[in-house]
Design an enzyme around this catalytic site. Structure first.
Site, PDB file in Angstrom:
ATOM      1  N   ASP A   8      16.447  -5.533 -35.459  1.00  0.00           N
ATOM      2  CA  ASP A   8      16.354  -6.992 -35.507  1.00  0.00           C
ATOM      3  C   ASP A   8      16.824  -7.642 -34.204  1.00  0.00           C
ATOM      4  O   ASP A   8      17.231  -8.800 -34.194  1.00  0.00           O
ATOM      5  CB  ASP A   8      17.176  -7.540 -36.681  1.00  0.00           C
TER       6      ASP A   8
ATOM      7  N   ASP B 102      19.278  -4.386 -45.618  1.00  0.00           N
ATOM      8  CA  ASP B 102      17.838  -4.111 -45.638  1.00  0.00           C
ATOM      9  C   ASP B 102      17.424  -3.110 -44.554  1.00  0.00           C
ATOM     10  O   ASP B 102      16.247  -2.764 -44.430  1.00  0.00           O
ATOM     11  CB  ASP B 102      17.011  -5.404 -45.538  1.00  0.00           C
ATOM     12  N   HIS B 103      18.412  -2.612 -43.805  1.00  0.00           N
ATOM     13  CA  HIS B 103      18.161  -1.552 -42.826  1.00  0.00           C
ATOM     14  C   HIS B 103      18.976  -0.301 -43.147  1.00  0.00           C
ATOM     15  O   HIS B 103      18.472   0.814 -43.052  1.00  0.00           O
ATOM     16  CB  HIS B 103      18.488  -2.057 -41.416  1.00  0.00           C
TER      17      HIS B 103
ATOM     18  N   HIS C 100      10.774  -5.918 -38.706  1.00  0.00           N
ATOM     19  CA  HIS C 100      10.129  -6.785 -39.705  1.00  0.00           C
ATOM     20  C   HIS C 100       8.721  -7.172 -39.281  1.00  0.00           C
ATOM     21  O   HIS C 100       8.430  -7.253 -38.089  1.00  0.00           O
ATOM     22  CB  HIS C 100      10.935  -8.083 -39.905  1.00  0.00           C
TER      23      HIS C 100
ATOM     24  N   HIS D 148      23.046  -4.251 -41.624  1.00  0.00           N
ATOM     25  CA  HIS D 148      22.521  -5.091 -42.710  1.00  0.00           C
ATOM     26  C   HIS D 148      21.847  -4.238 -43.780  1.00  0.00           C
ATOM     27  O   HIS D 148      21.174  -3.254 -43.475  1.00  0.00           O
ATOM     28  CB  HIS D 148      21.548  -6.143 -42.153  1.00  0.00           C
TER      29      HIS D 148
ATOM     30  N   HIS E  21      22.633  -9.799 -32.705  1.00  0.00           N
ATOM     31  CA  HIS E  21      22.293  -9.949 -34.135  1.00  0.00           C
ATOM     32  C   HIS E  21      23.442  -9.355 -34.960  1.00  0.00           C
ATOM     33  O   HIS E  21      23.935  -9.977 -35.895  1.00  0.00           O
ATOM     34  CB  HIS E  21      20.978  -9.240 -34.429  1.00  0.00           C
TER      35      HIS E  21
ATOM     36  N   HIS F  22      21.191  -1.144 -37.491  1.00  0.00           N
ATOM     37  CA  HIS F  22      22.364  -2.003 -37.703  1.00  0.00           C
ATOM     38  C   HIS F  22      22.753  -2.021 -39.178  1.00  0.00           C
ATOM     39  O   HIS F  22      22.040  -1.482 -40.029  1.00  0.00           O
ATOM     40  CB  HIS F  22      22.136  -3.412 -37.157  1.00  0.00           C
TER      41      HIS F  22
END
Length: 258
Positions: A135, A58-59, A174, A56, A112, A54
């Site tokens: 996530d 941090d991905h 995570h 975001h 999400h 996705h």
């Protein structure tokens, strides 16, 4: 098929999926490309595509750097998510292959984010399949409903991911497991499987070892978000439907200080 978790940032996981006969590898959410490429070189593999769950940062935040490090690399991402560095958009049902023995099925698992993709990976060698859930599904948890509804999360968790074989290994985005299990025990204090899993997870973390993978079968036993079809779970939250129970559990989790 070899799967290597690569810890990134504070508590993220990137992953390498390696086709052992050709040493071709796919990198899942390589937010820190240098760590992922180092892990690949340690097993003699070459990364030839990126699977982004996705948008975001941090991905997806390592995708542009990955393209600089590996010229011509394909970067896959969901067509409804504006994934940074994406070269090839995928839909629910898109099929990809890796090396000689690995097949990858893209599953749209929204909520999400609206275009979130989980990647279901099978090998011709007859090993247990694996799914990379970003996530959407965590071990004993699920992602916040940032861009979707409880209806969508129910569909993503229970219908889409829940219909995969119970032996499917779950690799999430995570390392939240210990905290998630502690929360689950506030909801289902009598759940022996959850207590055992927490004890195990705490030992893993003390030894600086990952708690991934779980399995789809395990999640139906320890993850209240995936147990909302059970009448006794709905009763706990005075819910009249699985979706209502799921919405309630998420609301409690969002306010839990743990």
């Amino acid at each position: 098929m070899k799967i290597i978790p690569v810890p990134c940032l504070e508590d993220n996981y990137a992953y390498l999926i390696v086709d052992e006969s050709t040493k071709k590898a796919a990198a899942v959410d390589p937010v820190e490309p240098e760590k992922v490429l180092k892990a690949a070189s340690e097993v003699g593999a070459s990364v030839d595509c990126v699977l982004t769950t996705h948008h975001h940062w941090d991905h997806a935040g390592g995708n542009e750097k990955m393209k600089l490090q590996v010229p011509g690399i394909k970067v896959f991402g969901g067509s409804l998510d504006n994934v940074k560095g994406c070269t090839d958009q995928v839909e629910n049902g898109t099929k990809l292959s890796l090396g000689k023995d690995i097949e990858i099925l893209c599953l749209h698992t929204p909520c999400h984010t609206k275009g979130h993709i989980s990647y279901y990976v099978t090998s011709k060698e007859g090993e247990d399949p694996a799914v990379f859930t970003g996530d959407t599904l965590f071990i004993a948890g699920c992602g916040r409903f940032f861009e979707g509804t409880a209806e969508q999360m129910y569909q993503s968790l229970i219908v889409t991911l829940g219909s995969l074989p119970k032996s499917t290994r779950v690799y999430c985005g995570h390392e939240y497991t210990v905290k998630s299990l502690k929360f689950m025990l506030t909801l289902e204090p009598e759940n022996e499987k959850t207590k055992q899993k927490l004890e195990w997870a705490e030992k893993q973390r003390e030894a600086n070892q990952p708690t991934v993978p779980s399995t789809i079968g395990d999640e139906f036993e320890i993850n209240t978000f995936m147990r909302v079809d059970l009448p006794e779970i709905q009763a706990k939250f005075s819910a009249k439907s699985p979706v209502e129970a799921l919405r309630e559990v998420r609301k409690i989790k969002d306010n839990w200080k743990g």
